[in-house]
Design a protein around this motif. Structure first.
Motif, mmCIF file in Angstrom:
data_model
loop_
_atom_site.group_PDB
_atom_site.id
_atom_site.type_symbol
_atom_site.label_atom_id
_atom_site.label_comp_id
_atom_site.label_asym_id
_atom_site.label_seq_id
_atom_site.Cartn_x
_atom_site.Cartn_y
_atom_site.Cartn_z
ATOM 1 N N GLN A 263 33.441 4.050 40.744
ATOM 2 C CA GLN A 263 33.748 2.618 40.584
ATOM 3 C C GLN A 263 34.969 2.232 41.415
ATOM 4 O OE1 GLN A 263 31.811 0.522 39.313
ATOM 5 N NE2 GLN A 263 30.422 1.835 38.135
ATOM 6 N N ALA A 264 35.947 3.133 41.499
ATOM 7 C CA ALA A 264 37.162 2.820 42.269
ATOM 8 C C ALA A 264 36.831 2.682 43.755
ATOM 9 C CB ALA A 264 38.218 3.896 42.051
ATOM 10 N N GLU A 265 35.975 3.577 44.254
ATOM 11 C CA GLU A 265 35.611 3.489 45.683
ATOM 12 C C GLU A 265 34.864 2.185 45.973
ATOM 13 O OE1 GLU A 265 33.910 7.545 46.458
ATOM 14 O OE2 GLU A 265 35.193 7.309 48.240
ATOM 15 N N ASN A 266 33.953 1.812 45.055
ATOM 16 C CA ASN A 266 33.218 0.548 45.211
ATOM 17 C C ASN A 266 34.170 -0.640 45.300
ATOM 18 O OD1 ASN A 266 30.665 1.384 45.254
ATOM 19 N ND2 ASN A 266 30.190 0.946 43.095
ATOM 20 N N ALA A 267 35.094 -0.710 44.318
ATOM 21 C CA ALA A 267 35.997 -1.859 44.233
ATOM 22 C C ALA A 267 37.020 -1.851 45.363
ATOM 23 C CB ALA A 267 36.701 -1.864 42.884
ATOM 24 N N PHE A 268 37.376 -0.648 45.815
ATOM 25 C CA PHE A 268 38.421 -0.503 46.840
ATOM 26 C C PHE A 268 37.986 -1.133 48.169
ATOM 27 C CE2 PHE A 268 41.167 2.268 49.639
ATOM 28 C CZ PHE A 268 42.374 1.911 49.064
ATOM 29 N N ALA A 269 36.653 -1.129 48.390
ATOM 30 C CA ALA A 269 36.138 -1.586 49.684
ATOM 31 C C ALA A 269 36.694 -2.959 50.070
ATOM 32 C CB ALA A 269 34.613 -1.611 49.629
ATOM 33 N N ASP A 270 36.735 -3.917 49.116
ATOM 34 C CA ASP A 270 37.217 -5.248 49.514
ATOM 35 C C ASP A 270 38.497 -5.636 48.779
ATOM 36 O OD1 ASP A 270 36.462 -5.959 46.987
ATOM 37 O OD2 ASP A 270 35.438 -7.799 47.602
ATOM 38 N N CYS A 271 39.308 -4.644 48.376
ATOM 39 C CA CYS A 271 40.529 -5.022 47.650
ATOM 40 C C CYS A 271 41.729 -5.093 48.591
ATOM 41 C CB CYS A 271 40.810 -4.041 46.507
ATOM 42 S SG CYS A 271 41.765 -2.615 46.973
ATOM 43 N N ASP A 272 42.792 -5.712 48.098
ATOM 44 C CA ASP A 272 44.050 -5.792 48.860
ATOM 45 C C ASP A 272 45.078 -4.816 48.308
ATOM 46 O OD1 ASP A 272 43.486 -8.352 50.480
ATOM 47 O OD2 ASP A 272 42.984 -8.920 48.420
ATOM 48 N N ILE A 273 45.001 -4.603 46.990
ATOM 49 C CA ILE A 273 46.008 -3.768 46.326
ATOM 50 C C ILE A 273 45.291 -2.906 45.285
ATOM 51 C CG2 ILE A 273 48.051 -3.814 44.795
ATOM 52 C CD1 ILE A 273 48.526 -6.741 45.917
ATOM 53 N N ALA A 312 43.171 9.107 43.744
ATOM 54 C CA ALA A 312 44.250 8.534 44.558
ATOM 55 C C ALA A 312 44.194 9.079 45.986
ATOM 56 C CB ALA A 312 45.592 8.846 43.916
ATOM 57 N N ALA A 313 44.025 10.402 46.095
ATOM 58 C CA ALA A 313 44.007 11.010 47.437
ATOM 59 C C ALA A 313 42.780 10.544 48.220
ATOM 60 C CB ALA A 313 44.024 12.528 47.316
ATOM 61 N N THR A 314 41.643 10.383 47.530
ATOM 62 C CA THR A 314 40.426 9.922 48.212
ATOM 63 C C THR A 314 40.646 8.516 48.761
ATOM 64 O OG1 THR A 314 39.159 11.185 46.603
ATOM 65 C CG2 THR A 314 37.921 9.599 47.932
ATOM 66 N N LEU A 315 41.193 7.624 47.931
ATOM 67 C CA LEU A 315 41.435 6.253 48.392
ATOM 68 C C LEU A 315 42.521 6.240 49.472
ATOM 69 C CD1 LEU A 315 41.325 4.238 45.020
ATOM 70 C CD2 LEU A 315 39.444 4.807 46.557
ATOM 71 N N GLY A 316 43.480 7.150 49.332
ATOM 72 C CA GLY A 316 44.561 7.240 50.324
ATOM 73 C C GLY A 316 44.034 7.495 51.723
ATOM 74 N N LYS A 317 42.926 8.270 51.791
ATOM 75 C CA LYS A 317 42.355 8.592 53.116
ATOM 76 C C LYS A 317 41.673 7.367 53.725
ATOM 77 C CE LYS A 317 41.703 13.532 52.511
ATOM 78 N NZ LYS A 317 41.211 14.062 51.248
ATOM 79 N N GLU A 318 41.194 6.440 52.856
ATOM 80 C CA GLU A 318 40.465 5.264 53.363
ATOM 81 C C GLU A 318 41.337 4.019 53.307
ATOM 82 O OE1 GLU A 318 37.467 4.807 50.354
ATOM 83 O OE2 GLU A 318 36.908 6.910 50.425
ATOM 84 N N LYS A 319 42.644 4.176 53.204
ATOM 85 C CA LYS A 319 43.537 3.086 52.829
ATOM 86 C C LYS A 319 43.555 1.893 53.780
ATOM 87 C CE LYS A 319 48.131 3.683 52.704
ATOM 88 N NZ LYS A 319 48.886 2.472 53.022
ATOM 89 N N GLY A 320 43.586 2.140 55.062
ATOM 90 C CA GLY A 320 43.710 1.043 56.020
ATOM 91 C C GLY A 320 44.947 0.218 55.732
ATOM 92 N N SER A 321 44.794 -1.127 55.679
ATOM 93 C CA SER A 321 45.978 -1.981 55.469
ATOM 94 C C SER A 321 46.203 -2.297 53.986
ATOM 95 C CB SER A 321 45.802 -3.285 56.246
ATOM 96 O OG SER A 321 44.621 -3.918 55.784
ATOM 97 N N ARG A 322 45.403 -1.676 53.119
ATOM 98 C CA ARG A 322 45.563 -1.974 51.692
ATOM 99 C C ARG A 322 46.865 -1.348 51.157
ATOM 100 N NH1 ARG A 322 40.775 0.100 52.773
ATOM 101 N NH2 ARG A 322 38.898 -1.158 52.505
ATOM 102 N N ILE A 323 47.348 -1.915 50.055
ATOM 103 C CA ILE A 323 48.521 -1.316 49.399
ATOM 104 C C ILE A 323 48.013 -0.416 48.280
ATOM 105 C CG2 ILE A 323 50.544 -1.802 47.970
ATOM 106 C CD1 ILE A 323 50.896 -4.386 49.569
#
Ligand code: PMT
Length: 401
Positions: A263-273, A312-323
């Motif tokens: 669910q976090a990966e899904n939501a992370f795709a278009d999030c800012d923070i 956290a580490a998984t999202l960190g790898k795909e972070k781009g400009s997100r906070i």
């Protein structure tokens, strides 16, 4: 005067204290700043200031009784609660504060408070001994934990001619707090914020799991605060007993770390923070038995565990400009361990809380945190309610934007 409150709907609650005379001036300031104000006054409040004065200043009949005197028309506290963008109770007596805490809805003001969907500010006013009484202080702490903003009373000469803490804050300062609230309210407008909260449960068999003591209070407070600032929030919650009501919060319930990751990966795709406050289990049983493991079958057992994915580490790898903001719950070497996690997980900021601190951690209503940023600067905060900690975290995130 600048129209800083233009179009804002404010319910001004007035209770029976001598400081009610200052409420007329506060009302005038709110109106001059452009707000539409509906006064709700308790029966005792009317002994201190007349509804005629307040109606003249607000341009609206004052609400006090459940039914209008002449027509018998019912005053709907529910409608008022929905209409309000902000409720300010000034002055708030010890009695009204106690009723708010206990939900004693025996007058229009407390009933409106219980119906209000909006933020609520309370400016207490009472004699110094009443303010210092453990009962009042307990009630204030409960209101704060309920998300009510307390405008602390000042010190000085009181109506009793004694000197001490208990004077209602000056109307100009209350106006400043009201303006600051509305300014903050829009600070995350247009942003999508993802929050993880609570524990994860890793199943051993249909009746047992590996879990932890996280209640979700910290993450839910962050979600509520982000929504209050205008963000669209996706709250991914492990198994917790909490509820959310803010319309801008989409809650997704999960159980295991793997479900939370998905669910976090899904939501992370278009999030800012993304703010990851969940206490995710680091390990899960290698296998989940299909039926209940029977006690009689063995004298003891060894549970084989496998490592869970690190969200956290998984999202960190795909972070781009997100906070990306993580938490670190530590028992020792707090700062060093947290700083290492910040780097390893590619975070922009990490919120450090320690299990050694009795005011911090699992299932508490308070937390005490230090925020470490990627530029290696850090800021330590005193113990506060989790909602206030959420505000501190978001204030710092807004500086990173
Ligand atoms: O829920 P409450 O009762 O209010 O309690 C709040 C809290 C104590 C749970 C919260 O303040 C907190 O500290 N949350 C993080 C707890 C934790 O698991 O810390 P950690 O140091 O093990 O993890 C570091 C970071 O990595 C965290 O952001 C965590 O969400 C994340 N993580 C950890 C493991 C994992 N497999 N995936 C992750 O994403």
């Amino acid at each position: 005067m600048e129209q800083t409150l233009k179009g804002k709907h404010i319910v001004l609650g007035i209770t029976g204290g001598i400081a009610a005379y200052k409420s007329a001036y506060l009302l005038r300031l709110l109106i001059k700043a452009g707000a539409e104000v509906q006064v709700v006054i308790t029966p005792n409040g009317k002994e201190f200031i007349t509804p005629a004065t307040l109606a003249a200043l607000s341009g609206k009949p004052v609400v006090s009784e459940f039914f209008a005197a002449n027509t018998g028309e019912w005053h709907s506290h529910v409608d008022l609660g929905l209409w309000s963008d902000l409720m300010v109770i000034a002055p708030a007596t010890a009695s009204t504060i106690g009723k708010m805490v206990s939900g004693v809805a025996d007058n229009m003001l407390v009933t409106t408070y219980l119906s209000a969907k909006s933020h609520v500010m309370v400016a207490p006013a009472m004699d110094l001994d009443m303010w210092a009484h453990p009962s009042t202080q307990r009630n204030i702490a409960t209101l704060m934990a309920d998300g009510v903003e307390i405008i602390q009373p000042g010190s000085g000469e009181l109506a009793s001619h004694l000197t001490g803490k208990g004077r209602m804050e000056e109307p100009e300062e209350i106006l400043r707090r009201v303006e600051a609230f509305f300014k903050k309210k829009e600070s995350l407008s247009g942003k999508h914020v993802v929050v993880t909260a609570g524990p994860t449960y890793e199943n051993i068999d249909p009746v047992r799991f590996i879990g932890n003591y996280s209640s979700g209070k910290m993450g839910f407070a962050i979600a509520e605060e982000a929504a209050a600032r205008g963000a669209r929030v996706t709250l991914i919650a492990g198994p917790v007993a909490l509820q959310t009501s803010h319309p801008a919060i989409e809650r997704i319930d999960v159980r295991s770390a793997r479900e939370m990751l998905h669910q976090a990966e899904n939501a992370f795709a278009d999030c800012d923070i993304a703010i990851l406050s969940a206490a995710v289990a680091d390990y899960a049983p290698a296998e989940c038995a299909d039926s209940k493991i029977k006690r009689e079958k063995t004298d003891g057992m060894t549970l084989q565990l496998v490592k869970n994915p690190d969200i956290a580490a998984t999202l960190g790898k795909e972070k781009g400009s997100r906070i990306l903001v993580g938490f670190a719950l530590e028992t020792d070497h707090e700062m060093e361990n947290a700083a290492r996690k910040l780097i390893n997980k590619n975070l922009d900021m990490i919120v450090v809380n320690s299990l050694q601190n009795p005011l911090a951690g699992f299932n508490k209503d308070t937390n005490q945190v230090t925020l470490i940023k990627a530029d290696n600067t850090s800021k330590a905060f005193p113990a506060k309610t989790k909602r206030e900690v959420a505000a501190d975290i978001l204030d710092e995130i807004e500086k990173l934007k």
